[in-house]
Design an enzyme around this catalytic site. Structure first.
Site, PDB file in Angstrom:
ATOM      1  N   SER A 190      -7.278   4.954  -0.207  1.00 14.44           N
ATOM      2  CA  SER A 190      -7.770   3.930  -1.010  1.00 14.44           C
ATOM      3  C   SER A 190      -9.161   3.842  -0.853  1.00 14.44           C
ATOM      4  CB  SER A 190      -6.942   3.163  -0.598  1.00 14.44           C
ATOM      5  OG  SER A 190      -5.439   3.410  -0.328  1.00 14.44           O
ATOM      6  N   GLN A 217      -5.275  -1.202  -7.144  1.00 11.95           N
ATOM      7  CA  GLN A 217      -6.361  -0.698  -6.109  1.00 11.95           C
ATOM      8  C   GLN A 217      -7.053   0.584  -6.897  1.00 11.95           C
ATOM      9  OE1 GLN A 217      -4.063   2.344  -3.389  1.00 11.95           O
ATOM     10  NE2 GLN A 217      -4.477   1.057  -1.739  1.00 11.95           N
ATOM     11  N   ASP A 276       0.695  -1.093   0.020  1.00 13.66           N
ATOM     12  CA  ASP A 276      -0.352  -0.095   0.312  1.00 13.66           C
ATOM     13  C   ASP A 276       0.869   1.352   0.122  1.00 13.66           C
ATOM     14  OD1 ASP A 276      -3.048   0.857  -0.145  1.00 13.66           O
ATOM     15  OD2 ASP A 276      -2.489   1.491   2.445  1.00 13.66           O
TER      16      ASP A 276
END
Length: 285
Positions: free
Chosen positions: A227, A277, A203
């Site tokens: 996110s 993502q 991430d």
């Protein structure tokens, strides 16, 4: 293992609080909310605790609410299915009784099969690059004092960006980023831990890829960035205490959302994991 890495390993070592229920502490990385990679890594650990003899090969999760890094997180695991080859688990992460993340993980036993992969892209060797911490020390005198500790703190995951972006003077660039990363210090022989650590690290700097063509960073004024979801596919075995190249791109940004993709390669050029993502990238009026 360095002390800062030991603390991260302990952060991922959840406490059982009932049948298929676990609790994990939170850490403050200097972000407004709990780091999404922490919740992902802990969720995968929770699910893995309910599966024997099989390792996670894919993870799909949605971030529902921002997490509070001053509170622990409860993880409920639901045993969806245990088949002849695959096991599926659903995980719900909660704080103060509210869901902050929901995800599904699939597990598979070791199995031979066909093999092919993309070639590893060109990248400079990690030894030729400065770490994030070194870059932070260079930048620290030029930022407000409240940000300096975050920039210069010790990190359990060492990240060495290729062609790093100056957050104080961002420029428009193609939507592509690369960085080398590894855990600081040797880790135990535990493939579940290595997968959870890669999930945690995946991430970092991911959604920023979709901001590059627009000359934006997290420090840009009037930006709302978060996110929305995260997915990982584990292809082959790897070690997080050895250098991995994280190669990222962003095929599209539209509708206030940025889409990002990534591939992890070891130094031998073996593709070990892939990520995607989508992120909220909104300009406040």
């Amino acid at each position: 293992m360095l002390e800062v890495t030991k603390k991260l390993v302990e952060l991922l070592d959840l406490s059982p609080i009932g049948d298929d229920h676990f609790q994990g502490d939170s850490e403050d990385l200097g972000f407004p909310n709990v780091f999404g990679g922490q919740v992902l890594g802990q969720a995968l650990m929770a699910a893995s605790r309910t599966v024997e003899g099989r390792l996670c090969h894919s993870l799909h999760a949605y971030f529902l609410r921002p997490g509070n890094h001053s509170m622990p997180i409860d993880y409920e695991v639901q045993r969806v299915r245990d088949g002849g080859s695959f096991s599926v688990r659903r995980v719900i992460a909660r704080q103060d009784g509210k869901e902050i993340l929901t995800g599904s993980m699939s597990f598979q036993g070791e199995e031979p099969g066909f093999e092919h992969q993309f070639d590893m892209p060109d990248a400079p060797e990690p030894e030729s690059l400065k770490s994030e911490q070194e870059l932070g020390r260079i930048l620290a005198p030029h930022v407000p004092e409240r940000f300096r500790e975050t920039l210069t703190r010790d990190r359990p995951i060492e990240i060495r960006p290729v062609d790093p972006v100056n957050p104080l003077q961002p420029e428009k660039r193609p939507p592509q980023r690369q960085s080398w990363l590894r855990a600081q210090g040797p880790l135990p022989e535990d493939p579940v831990l290595h997968r959870c650590l890669l999930t945690y690290a995946s991430d970092f700097h991911f959604l920023a890829t979709s901001m590059q063509p627009h000359g934006l960073t997290f420090t840009s004024k009037n930006m709302q960035v978060a996110s929305l979801d995260h997915a990982i596919w584990f292809h082959r075995d790897f070690r997080m205490d050895e250098w991995l190249l994280y190669d990222k791109d962003s095929p599209s940004t539209s509708g206030g959302r940025g889409f990002n993709r990534g591939n992890f390669y070891n130094r031998d050029g073996v593709l070990v994991a892939s990520t995607t993502q989508e992120a909220l990238i909104r300009k406040r009026s």
